[in-house]
Scaffold this active site. Sequence first.
Site, PDB file in Angstrom:
ATOM      1  N   GLU A   1       0.860  -1.182   0.000  1.00 14.12           N
ATOM      2  CA  GLU A   1       0.000   0.000   0.000  1.00 14.12           C
ATOM      3  C   GLU A   1       0.898   1.235   0.000  1.00 14.12           C
ATOM      4  OE1 GLU A   1      -2.229   3.143   0.594  1.00 14.12           O
ATOM      5  OE2 GLU A   1      -1.257   2.578   2.467  1.00 14.12           O
ATOM      6  N   HIS A   2       0.591   2.215  -0.856  1.00 14.79           N
ATOM      7  CA  HIS A   2       1.562   3.252  -1.200  1.00 14.79           C
ATOM      8  C   HIS A   2       1.506   4.501  -0.327  1.00 14.79           C
ATOM      9  CE1 HIS A   2       4.543   5.216  -3.453  1.00 14.79           C
ATOM     10  NE2 HIS A   2       4.139   4.983  -4.668  1.00 14.79           N
ATOM     11  N   SER A   3       0.394   4.751   0.375  1.00 11.59           N
ATOM     12  CA  SER A   3       0.238   6.050   1.022  1.00 11.59           C
ATOM     13  C   SER A   3       1.215   6.265   2.172  1.00 11.59           C
ATOM     14  CB  SER A   3      -1.197   6.203   1.548  1.00 11.59           C
ATOM     15  OG  SER A   3      -1.466   5.287   2.591  1.00 11.59           O
TER      16      SER A   3
ATOM     17  N   ALA B   1       4.399   5.071   2.564  1.00 15.50           N
ATOM     18  CA  ALA B   1       5.845   5.099   2.280  1.00 15.50           C
ATOM     19  C   ALA B   1       6.099   4.954   0.788  1.00 15.50           C
ATOM     20  CB  ALA B   1       6.582   3.998   3.038  1.00 15.50           C
TER      21      ALA B   1
END
Length: 525
Positions: A469-471, A473
Amino acid sequence: MAEAHQAVAFSFQITHNGLEVDFDHEVLSSIWHSGTHSIIKHCQRHWHDLVAGLYPLQPYTLALFIFASLILKNVGLDPSFGLIAFIDHHVPLEYLAPSLALYLSCVLYGFLAWIGLILFIRYSLKILFLYKAWMYEPRGKISVTTRIWMALVQLLKGHNPRLCSYQGSLPNLPVPKLEDTLRRFLLTVRPILNDEQYSELEKLAAEFQQGVGKRMQRYLRLKSWWATNYVTDWWEEYVYLRGRIPVMVNSNFYVMDAIHAKPTHIQAARAANCVHSILKFRACLERQECPPLQLQNLVPLCSAQYERVFNTTRIPGLETDHSRHWHDSSHIVVYHRGKFFKLPCYRKRQLLNPAELEVLFNRILDDESEPYVGEKHLAALTAAERTSWAQARQTYFHKGVNKNSLDTIEKAAFFVALDEEEYCYNPADSNCMDEWASNMLHGNCHNRWFDKSFTFVVMKNGHIGLNVEHSWADAPVMAHLWEIMIPYDSIELRYTSEGHCIGDIKTDLPGVMRLKWDLPNAVRF
């Protein structure tokens, strides 16, 4: 009711003989160990933060400063240039003997000198790290200015830094001039606009610069004074968390295994060794034993993102999501053949060895029970449009077994998917790598929990990967984990000649728990 009775730490009843109290020593012991473990972890976290904040000095150097002050003062030398006498005269110590008052003044001076040196090094490095010309110089042709700068940085930055040792020395993100921002913006959009559109945009940019742009620029400068990075929270919220499109494919990214090397073909063994390695990495992060990433082994990068690698979940909201982080978690959640399992990774605060974890993974692989109605495709909710997922979460997962099971997933250290598919590199198949990458990116859309900080994927043939999941890091953080985990798995832990994990298996292994669901038709796929 039997389970509820077992969960009660004590019970009492009134009889003819008086009040009888029955204690469940096992439950009370569990509560006691859980509380003490939480207190110990909390103290350790503060201690490691303190040690990192004092870098490059160590806590014991305070005693050296005080001892040196006392020795020099006793031999007739004044290292403080009169400051010790000033402290002795102005600090109210008249109720003490003169010699004791002098000693206390030396102690206070030693402490102030120690703090002063730490602050001097910290702010000197902050000033040095503002220098950026080294990035634009060709390799092998280093200017004299850059050489002097490099020597000063090496002199002050110390050796063997902890993960967050340089956090206080990193300069604040500078606010660019408004005219520079607009110039770069126009330069960026020029290739996609015709002359008429570009001319109109130039006029709008000029109006913005003379009007509302000035006020917004002042807001940015004001925020930059009290925030080390004025854009971080806005970037996370408006670029990621406020997005309403599915995170699968649109936001999450993936990491793949080495295509030519695979230390074992046994799925449970590879999962066990890698989970053990990943949790070892978590322990290193908690103790801040990992060195920070550095450019050219000289300029450190910010380590703030490492805080949310584990025990973190993106929580869907109606208008915006939010990221929730727990300080500790002793379990992971495993998905296999449409079923969710809670797998404890510790026995009395000690991490299970790989051989013991392999036994627990085999119990999951050997489980022949059928999924609950709707359970198999439940994780597809995390791949849905964010508002729809938030509405379903608030409506159907706010109480009962659904809430308990969802909490177990969200509070897990990370999520593990034991895939039934197999992918590998085949030179004769030009599509094999595309199919492998697609599986890491989205799986079958319901065998990844896309909201967890990362899903660790283990395929049937032993190949592994990550879906992240990108938010919370960027990719370098997970690359750091991957670069440490891969060699630790195959070189440090290793496998037997048959491909199983190495280690002794004790009989008191914790049990694997199947998560329960009561899903209405609205969330069945």
